[in-house]
Motif scaffolding. Structure first.
Motif, PDB file in Angstrom:
ATOM      1  N   UNK A  28      35.249  36.889  43.266  1.00  0.00           N
ATOM      2  CA  UNK A  28      35.742  37.639  42.111  1.00  0.00           C
ATOM      3  C   UNK A  28      34.568  38.111  41.268  1.00  0.00           C
ATOM      4  N   UNK A  29      34.617  39.365  40.809  1.00  0.00           N
ATOM      5  CA  UNK A  29      33.716  39.858  39.773  1.00  0.00           C
ATOM      6  C   UNK A  29      34.548  39.995  38.497  1.00  0.00           C
ATOM      7  N   UNK A  30      34.105  39.367  37.430  1.00  0.00           N
ATOM      8  CA  UNK A  30      34.854  39.381  36.169  1.00  0.00           C
ATOM      9  C   UNK A  30      33.979  39.958  35.063  1.00  0.00           C
ATOM     10  N   UNK A  31      34.537  40.966  34.365  1.00  0.00           N
ATOM     11  CA  UNK A  31      33.790  41.609  33.282  1.00  0.00           C
ATOM     12  C   UNK A  31      34.425  41.253  31.941  1.00  0.00           C
ATOM     13  N   UNK A  32      33.593  40.730  31.028  1.00  0.00           N
ATOM     14  CA  UNK A  32      34.043  40.336  29.692  1.00  0.00           C
ATOM     15  C   UNK A  32      34.118  41.556  28.781  1.00  0.00           C
ATOM     16  N   UNK A  33      34.747  41.442  27.606  1.00  0.00           N
ATOM     17  CA  UNK A  33      34.858  42.581  26.688  1.00  0.00           C
ATOM     18  C   UNK A  33      33.523  43.158  26.249  1.00  0.00           C
ATOM     19  N   UNK A  34      32.469  42.327  26.199  1.00  0.00           N
ATOM     20  CA  UNK A  34      31.161  42.827  25.771  1.00  0.00           C
ATOM     21  C   UNK A  34      30.403  43.530  26.895  1.00  0.00           C
ATOM     22  N   UNK A  35      31.017  43.648  28.068  1.00  0.00           N
ATOM     23  CA  UNK A  35      30.382  44.338  29.194  1.00  0.00           C
ATOM     24  C   UNK A  35      29.645  43.426  30.148  1.00  0.00           C
ATOM     25  N   UNK A  36      29.394  42.174  29.740  1.00  0.00           N
ATOM     26  CA  UNK A  36      28.719  41.230  30.633  1.00  0.00           C
ATOM     27  C   UNK A  36      29.637  40.879  31.799  1.00  0.00           C
ATOM     28  N   UNK A  37      29.076  40.800  32.979  1.00  0.00           N
ATOM     29  CA  UNK A  37      29.877  40.512  34.170  1.00  0.00           C
ATOM     30  C   UNK A  37      29.289  39.345  34.930  1.00  0.00           C
ATOM     31  N   UNK A  38      30.166  38.626  35.622  1.00  0.00           N
ATOM     32  CA  UNK A  38      29.721  37.514  36.445  1.00  0.00           C
ATOM     33  C   UNK A  38      30.490  37.514  37.750  1.00  0.00           C
ATOM     34  N   UNK A  39      29.955  36.796  38.731  1.00  0.00           N
ATOM     35  CA  UNK A  39      30.558  36.766  40.056  1.00  0.00           C
ATOM     36  C   UNK A  39      30.667  35.326  40.531  1.00  0.00           C
TER      37      UNK A  39
END
Length: 271
Positions: A28-39
């Motif tokens: 999964x790639x998940x993007x937070x409201x501030x634009x930061x993303x993690x995998x």
């Protein structure tokens, strides 16, 4: 109740045969409201191997680190989510694909990532299989979990080839490690199902230390992570494995010690 976070996510799929169109969700790639993303990728490759017995799971694991590095480097600075998928797809082979971004409301980014993994990547039947896992795979999974909870897994080296420190052709790969004053390497070793792994690590220890001193110019601290003694039926085999490694000055921890080791890593890596 606190307002939920408006996040977006994309599923990472392994597609061994694009003509058939069969796939397994592997991350999964998940993007937070501030634009930061993690995998985050799966730890259990059984479904992938079932679809494709020749799948290179080590390459897939390395791909997780590559995607994380790209996200960390800021390939997704725009509010528009589409470039996330486009940028990452440019670096992926046809056998690994990403879905379009979908919206999701999250209590927290960490909790949402775990929820998405459970829903789409590791369904209940797979979770049950993992509970039955034993040996080195289970220890390695617990080790990764501990370092992830401490927030240091993405900063660590993975699958460290011993050959860069010993000699060409050495097949040994250390599970993970990091450098902070000295080089620290960790290897999962099962004293229940593979005591030969303890002998192999002990055999390599002195050459690894010499190689790290030569290549890195610092000392190596080599740590083996093993089962709790109470979970191993053959006490003589367990004691033998411990003694073999300790004679070669290998630091031995059990899975019960992982939280402490992970906190030390967090402190040393200044997370």
């Amino acid at each position: 109740m606190a307002d939920r976070l408006q996040c977006e996510f994309s599923l990472i799929r392994y597609v061994p045969d694009v003509v058939k169109g069969e796939f397994a969700n592997i991350g999964v790639v998940l993007r937070a409201p501030d634009g930061a993303a993690q995998v985050k990728f799966t730890r259990d490759w059984s479904r992938v191997r079932c679809m494709d017995p020749d799948a290179d799971t080590e390459l897939l694991e390395a791909l997780e680190a590559e995607i994380a590095a790209r996200l960390e480097a800021g390939v997704v600075e725009t509010v528009n989510a589409k470039p996330i998928v486009q940028t990452l797809e440019d670096s992926l082979s046809n056998s690994v694909q990403l879905t379009e971004m979908r919206a999701t409301l999250a209590e927290s980014v960490v909790a949402e990532m775990e929820q998405l993994m459970r829903m789409y990547v590791e369904p209940l039947k797979v979770a049950r299989v993992r509970q039955k896992q034993s040996g080195r795979a289970l220890i390695a999974g617990e080790m990764r979990d501990a370092f992830e909870r401490a927030g240091v897994w993405k900063l660590m080296r993975k699958k460290i080839a011993a050959s860069q420190y010993t000699q060409a052709g050495d097949p040994l790969k250390l599970d993970c490690g990091y450098r902070n004053g000295k080089v620290r390497m960790f290897q999962a070793v099962s004293l229940e199902s593979d005591v030969e792994g303890a002998k192999g690590l002990a055999y390599s220890a002195s050459r690894l230390r010499g190689g790290v001193a030569r290549v890195e110019g610092v000392e190596l601290e080599l740590t083996a992570v093993v089962e709790r003694r109470a979970t191993v039926g053959d006490e003589e085999q367990y004691a033998f494995g411990l003694s073999v490694m300790e004679r070669e000055a290998i630091r031995v921890l059990t899975v019960a010690d992982l939280a402490r080791a992970a906190e030390t890593a967090r402190y040393e890596l200044k997370v």
